[in-house]
Write a protein that holds these residues in place. Sequence first.
Motif, short mmCIF file in Angstrom:
data_model
loop_
_atom_site.label_atom_id
_atom_site.label_comp_id
_atom_site.label_asym_id
_atom_site.label_seq_id
_atom_site.Cartn_x
_atom_site.Cartn_y
_atom_site.Cartn_z
N VAL A 1 -1.77 -3.46 2.97
CA VAL A 1 -1.26 -4.36 4.01
C VAL A 1 -0.25 -5.32 3.40
O VAL A 1 -0.30 -5.64 2.21
CB VAL A 1 -2.42 -5.14 4.68
CG1 VAL A 1 -3.30 -4.22 5.50
CG2 VAL A 1 -3.25 -5.90 3.65
N ASN A 2 0.65 -5.80 4.23
CA ASN A 2 1.78 -6.60 3.77
C ASN A 2 1.35 -7.85 3.01
O ASN A 2 1.88 -8.16 1.94
CB ASN A 2 2.64 -6.98 4.98
CG ASN A 2 3.73 -7.98 4.64
OD1 ASN A 2 3.57 -9.18 4.85
ND2 ASN A 2 4.84 -7.50 4.12
N SER A 3 0.39 -8.60 3.57
CA SER A 3 0.03 -9.89 2.96
C SER A 3 -0.57 -9.74 1.58
O SER A 3 -0.30 -10.54 0.67
CB SER A 3 -0.94 -10.65 3.87
OG SER A 3 -2.12 -9.90 4.09
N ILE A 4 -1.39 -8.71 1.39
CA ILE A 4 -2.02 -8.48 0.07
C ILE A 4 -0.98 -8.03 -0.94
O ILE A 4 -0.95 -8.50 -2.08
CB ILE A 4 -3.16 -7.45 0.19
CG1 ILE A 4 -4.29 -7.97 1.07
CG2 ILE A 4 -3.69 -7.09 -1.19
CD1 ILE A 4 -5.03 -9.15 0.51
N ILE B 1 3.00 1.96 -0.30
CA ILE B 1 3.52 1.99 1.07
C ILE B 1 2.86 0.86 1.87
O ILE B 1 1.64 0.77 1.91
CB ILE B 1 3.24 3.33 1.76
CG1 ILE B 1 3.79 4.49 0.92
CG2 ILE B 1 3.85 3.36 3.15
CD1 ILE B 1 3.43 5.86 1.45
N ILE B 2 3.68 0.01 2.48
CA ILE B 2 3.16 -1.09 3.29
C ILE B 2 2.89 -0.57 4.71
O ILE B 2 3.78 0.00 5.35
CB ILE B 2 4.15 -2.26 3.35
CG1 ILE B 2 4.49 -2.74 1.93
CG2 ILE B 2 3.59 -3.40 4.18
CD1 ILE B 2 3.31 -3.20 1.13
N MET B 3 1.67 -0.78 5.20
CA MET B 3 1.32 -0.35 6.55
C MET B 3 0.11 -1.11 7.05
O MET B 3 -0.61 -1.75 6.27
CB MET B 3 1.07 1.16 6.59
CG MET B 3 -0.07 1.66 5.72
SD MET B 3 -0.27 3.46 5.81
CE MET B 3 1.06 4.00 4.73
N GLY C 1 -6.35 3.23 0.15
CA GLY C 1 -5.81 2.19 1.00
C GLY C 1 -6.45 0.85 0.71
O GLY C 1 -7.63 0.78 0.34
N ILE C 2 -5.68 -0.22 0.85
CA ILE C 2 -6.21 -1.59 0.73
C ILE C 2 -6.04 -2.22 2.10
O ILE C 2 -4.93 -2.50 2.54
CB ILE C 2 -5.46 -2.37 -0.37
CG1 ILE C 2 -5.65 -1.67 -1.72
CG2 ILE C 2 -5.96 -3.81 -0.44
CD1 ILE C 2 -4.84 -2.25 -2.84
#
Length: 304
Positions: free
Chosen positions: A97-100, A124-126, A143-144
């Motif tokens: 995710v973007n913020s992490i 990959i940001i998603m 995934g994170i």
Amino acid sequence: MNFELIRNFVTVAKTKNITRSAEILYVAQSTVSYRLKALEIEVGTELVLRKRGIKSTELTERGQAFLPIAERWLSLWHDTNIFKAGEKGRKLVVGCVNSIATCLLADFFASMIAKHPEIRLQVIIMDSDIMYEKLKSREIDIGIVLFNLFYKNITVRKLFEEKMYCVGNFEDKSKLKTIKIGELQSCNEVLLNWGYYFEMWHNLYFKEIVNPKMQVNTIFLMGKAIQNGNAWSIVPETVANYFIKHKVCRRYNLDVLPPDRVTYTITRSVMEPDLEIIINQFISDVKIFINSYKNKNRLKSSNS
């Protein structure tokens, strides 16, 4: 001893199912069975119990004794290929995710490629919900995410949790450390939804009928929106620290705390043994990095 035979055996031992093993290894069920037989001939003993009409498989006593040997063999095979690969290495596709990615793991990703030159990293940001589907379709390896969703054959593990804060540049509250929820005007809010539990809390204290000043899904846009004026937002600690570091705004405690934000890792429950080694190393390195981050920021807070 052949890599495919060993990987085939370890996969069957973990799935206890020929059909599932064939799906993971991208081969026919007959190929899985053939490789099991070939390995048994090579080691000179029966490793897997075969019962007609029963889909699940069990290891024999000798098979159970051989499993840790096979796993060590794969680990050595992996280390040998790392040595041979040099700069080519094994590709690891990480969804985040973007913020992490922006506020916490940017330095980690940079250090990882320096520490593990054998791995070719793709980040990959998603969004979290999309990541589950991408993992299921094998478009990413790990995934994170911010949501714990229940998907068949996907393992979810808690990575860490963090407190939430209010951020902004309130001229009349510059000397305050704590802000009361009732003093925050919804019309000045820059809103990013941090998950189901945050949304429930937010709807409880801020009426849904009042539109926020701006709704965003990236940290960059949020920072731009709250840099000037009385705009404010509620963010996790890592985001608040990022904004402070870049002199975007100040951080305030809230008199009524939102639920902590929880971050998870998601992986396929069963994966190729050589990929599993890399994934486990990746998760271990991430946890070490996060612990170091927490210790540094705890010291900063106590000294400020």
